[in-house]
Scaffold this motif. Structure first.
Motif, PDB file in Angstrom:
ATOM      1  N   ARG A  19       0.854  -1.188   0.000  1.00 60.72           N
ATOM      2  CA  ARG A  19       0.000   0.000   0.000  1.00 60.72           C
ATOM      3  C   ARG A  19       0.883   1.228   0.000  1.00 60.72           C
ATOM      4  N   TYR A  77      -4.099   7.043  -1.652  1.00 59.58           N
ATOM      5  CA  TYR A  77      -3.531   5.735  -1.377  1.00 59.58           C
ATOM      6  C   TYR A  77      -3.606   4.871  -2.635  1.00 59.58           C
ATOM      7  N   GLN A  79      -3.565   0.816  -3.168  1.00 56.15           N
ATOM      8  CA  GLN A  79      -3.510  -0.557  -2.691  1.00 56.15           C
ATOM      9  C   GLN A  79      -3.191  -1.458  -3.865  1.00 56.15           C
TER      10      GLN A  79
END
Length: 123
Positions: A19, A77, A79
């Motif tokens: 991540r 973010y 992932q």
């Protein structure tokens, strides 16, 4: 002073997850996204997300990579699941302050860049 600071890169085996985070400071951006650059290759678009949640994604990472953002923290973010050796690259956070319905996929559409974080996937 505007800054984009990435974190979360590393060395993992194929099939693993990582991540990445990118924290922006100095201003807010309507669109934030990720590009990557492998050795000897051009920097390429990976994915981007708008303030309102619109997303653009590179075909080869669909179903494996998910972008999200926390507007209150001015942070985006990435992932990354089921990583493959071909995902090995330096990953760059990019930001565009301009309003757009669909996040752009071209490098020229992003005015601000982070310093990059290395992601290495071993087979």
């Amino acid at each position: 002073q505007v800054q984009l600071v990435e974190s979360g890169g590393g060395l993992v085996q194929a099939g693993a997850s990582l991540r990445l985070s990118c924290a922006a400071s100095g201003r807010t951006f309507y669109v934030m996204g990720w590009f990557r650059q492998a050795p000897g290759k051009e920097r390429e678009f990976v994915t981007a997300i708008s303030w309102s949640g619109g997303v653009s994604v590179k075909d080869s990472v669909k179903g494996r990579f998910t972008i999200s953002r926390d507007n209150a923290k001015n942070t985006v973010y990435l992932q990354m699941n089921n990583l493959k050796p071909e995902d090995t690259a330096v990953y760059y956070c990019a930001a565009d302050p301009s309003y757009t319905v669909v996040p752009g996929t071209g490098r020229y559409e992003y005015d601000y860049w982070g310093q990059g974080t290395q992601v290495t996937v071993s087979s």
